[in-house]
Design a protein around this motif. Structure first.
Motif, short mmCIF file in Angstrom:
data_model
loop_
_atom_site.label_atom_id
_atom_site.label_comp_id
_atom_site.label_asym_id
_atom_site.label_seq_id
_atom_site.Cartn_x
_atom_site.Cartn_y
_atom_site.Cartn_z
N GLU A 49 -10.66 107.49 -50.33
CA GLU A 49 -9.00 106.78 -50.27
C GLU A 49 -8.78 105.67 -49.11
OE1 GLU A 49 -5.41 105.04 -51.45
OE2 GLU A 49 -6.87 105.91 -53.16
N ALA A 50 -9.16 106.22 -47.90
CA ALA A 50 -8.94 105.33 -46.87
C ALA A 50 -10.11 104.31 -47.36
CB ALA A 50 -9.45 105.88 -45.82
N VAL A 51 -11.21 104.62 -47.49
CA VAL A 51 -12.47 103.21 -47.64
C VAL A 51 -11.88 102.61 -48.52
CG1 VAL A 51 -14.68 103.28 -47.97
CG2 VAL A 51 -13.67 105.00 -46.35
N ARG A 52 -11.64 102.69 -49.88
CA ARG A 52 -11.17 101.94 -50.46
C ARG A 52 -9.73 101.22 -50.43
NH1 ARG A 52 -9.25 105.64 -54.29
NH2 ARG A 52 -11.35 105.87 -54.84
N GLN A 53 -8.78 101.54 -49.45
CA GLN A 53 -7.80 100.73 -48.75
C GLN A 53 -8.46 99.27 -47.54
OE1 GLN A 53 -4.21 101.95 -47.40
NE2 GLN A 53 -4.00 104.10 -47.81
N TYR A 54 -9.33 100.18 -47.45
CA TYR A 54 -9.83 99.80 -45.84
C TYR A 54 -10.90 98.13 -46.69
CZ TYR A 54 -9.19 103.74 -43.09
OH TYR A 54 -7.98 105.25 -42.62
N GLY A 55 -11.61 98.45 -47.79
CA GLY A 55 -11.81 97.76 -48.64
C GLY A 55 -11.22 96.24 -49.20
N LYS A 56 -9.17 96.88 -49.41
CA LYS A 56 -9.42 95.57 -49.32
C LYS A 56 -8.43 94.91 -48.45
CE LYS A 56 -7.28 98.65 -53.24
NZ LYS A 56 -5.52 99.69 -53.65
N ILE A 57 -8.82 95.26 -47.34
CA ILE A 57 -8.20 94.41 -46.27
C ILE A 57 -9.62 93.85 -45.37
CG2 ILE A 57 -5.84 95.71 -45.65
CD1 ILE A 57 -6.89 97.16 -43.29
N LEU A 58 -9.81 94.44 -45.40
CA LEU A 58 -11.60 93.60 -45.16
C LEU A 58 -12.05 92.67 -45.77
CD1 LEU A 58 -13.77 96.69 -43.68
CD2 LEU A 58 -13.02 94.86 -42.58
N ARG A 59 -12.32 91.68 -45.03
CA ARG A 59 -13.12 90.39 -45.83
C ARG A 59 -14.61 90.86 -45.88
NH1 ARG A 59 -13.64 86.56 -40.39
NH2 ARG A 59 -11.38 87.45 -39.95
N LYS A 60 -14.55 89.70 -46.72
CA LYS A 60 -16.57 89.80 -47.15
C LYS A 60 -17.50 90.08 -45.58
CE LYS A 60 -20.37 88.94 -50.52
NZ LYS A 60 -20.93 87.57 -51.84
N HIS A 61 -18.14 91.41 -46.06
CA HIS A 61 -19.13 91.37 -45.00
C HIS A 61 -18.50 92.17 -43.50
CE1 HIS A 61 -22.34 89.55 -47.20
NE2 HIS A 61 -21.36 87.91 -47.34
N GLY A 62 -17.09 92.29 -43.98
CA GLY A 62 -16.29 92.75 -42.93
C GLY A 62 -16.76 94.55 -42.76
N LYS A 63 -16.76 95.18 -41.58
CA LYS A 63 -17.78 96.38 -41.76
C LYS A 63 -16.47 97.74 -41.04
CE LYS A 63 -20.44 94.84 -37.71
NZ LYS A 63 -21.00 94.77 -37.38
N ILE A 64 -17.17 98.60 -41.09
CA ILE A 64 -16.71 99.67 -40.65
C ILE A 64 -17.27 100.97 -40.04
CG2 ILE A 64 -15.08 102.69 -41.50
CD1 ILE A 64 -14.37 100.99 -43.91
N VAL A 65 -17.14 101.39 -38.49
CA VAL A 65 -18.12 101.45 -37.81
C VAL A 65 -17.22 102.36 -37.20
CG1 VAL A 65 -18.88 101.51 -35.69
CG2 VAL A 65 -18.46 99.43 -37.44
N PHE A 66 -18.20 104.01 -37.76
CA PHE A 66 -16.87 105.31 -37.23
C PHE A 66 -17.72 105.68 -36.35
CE2 PHE A 66 -13.92 105.20 -41.02
CZ PHE A 66 -13.29 104.91 -40.43
N ALA A 67 -17.77 106.64 -35.44
CA ALA A 67 -18.55 108.02 -34.92
C ALA A 67 -17.85 108.50 -34.94
CB ALA A 67 -18.69 107.17 -33.24
N ASP A 68 -18.59 110.23 -35.24
CA ASP A 68 -17.81 110.92 -35.95
C ASP A 68 -18.95 112.18 -36.26
OD1 ASP A 68 -16.07 112.69 -35.98
OD2 ASP A 68 -14.88 111.97 -38.35
N THR A 69 -18.82 113.70 -36.22
CA THR A 69 -19.27 114.94 -36.41
C THR A 69 -19.65 114.87 -38.13
OG1 THR A 69 -18.49 116.64 -34.63
CG2 THR A 69 -19.77 117.30 -36.47
N VAL A 70 -21.04 115.17 -38.30
CA VAL A 70 -21.54 114.63 -39.55
C VAL A 70 -22.76 116.19 -39.41
CG1 VAL A 70 -22.08 112.94 -41.76
CG2 VAL A 70 -20.56 112.01 -39.99
#
Length: 213
Positions: A127-148
């Motif tokens: 749901e968070a990624v869906r929201q971010y897709g709505k506010i980012l322009r095309k080719h905008g990025k999400i850059v997360f550092a986390d435990t995976v």
């Protein structure tokens, strides 16, 4: 939406910076190469950045030092106060979380976070990624550092290893919060029309760079 862990960070705020430099043996590997991890996030970021989970402001400070415009979001009052003590007076760190946050004061090209996205369930992550897709322009990025983790086998191995070393707090942390696998993160991002790449930094932390298609 991650706010169930606020009390943890209210209590951790005063000693968080000691933990990230390796003073807590249980979390030493989790934070190994901490500065390098944050630097990698900064390097991959654009010029107008929203940061979720500011904490004590370590990533925020690096982003600002690199000349980027930053709007920080942090749900913990104690953490916001710690961040205010090390950031410029005009730095914006607002009350909010990954899913419930004030409208940013600019159109972001990048959304970043470090050591925080695992506070959300996988459903909340999507749901968070869906929201971010709505506010980012095309080719905008999400850059997360986390435990995976590479897979569930690797996750269970990490819990067992922590228990065998007597790192009971780390083991409880791993089993209490919502740590995903690489395939789960890939599914979350690609299902919301992002491409995704992963870079491993230590036995726990990966940097994820997702580009809006």
């Amino acid at each position: 939406m991650g706010r169930e862990f606020i009390s943890l960070f209210e209590n951790w705020a005063d000693s968080y910076d000691d933990t990230v430099v390796g003073h807590d043996l249980q979390y030493k590997e989790v934070f190994r190469n901490y500065d390098g991890i944050l630097d990698d996030v900064v390097k991959r970021s654009g010029h107008q950045v929203i940061e979720f989970g500011v904490g004590t402001g370590n990533l925020t400070a690096k982003l600002l030092a690199a000349g980027k415009k930053v709007c920080g979001i942090e749900p913990s009052k104690a953490m916001r106060e710690m961040a205010a003590g090390k950031l410029p007076k005009d730095a914006a760190v607002l009350d909010g979380d990954f899913l419930d946050f004030p409208a940013p004061p600019f159109s972001p090209d990048t959304i970043v976070s470090s050591y925080a996205f695992h506070h959300l369930t996988n459903e909340e992550k999507r749901e968070a990624v869906r929201q971010y897709g709505k506010i980012l322009r095309k080719h905008g990025k999400i850059v997360f550092a986390d435990t995976v983790f590479k897979d569930r086998k690797a996750f269970h191995s990490a819990v067992k290893d922590a228990e065998e070393k007597g790192f009971h707090q780390l083991a409880e942390d791993l089993e209490t919060e919502h740590y995903p696998t690489l395939s789960e993160m890939e599914t979350i991002f690609t299902s919301e029309h992002f491409s995704i790449a992963f870079q491993k930094h230590n036995d726990f932390v990966w940097v994820m760079e997702a580009a809006k298609l």
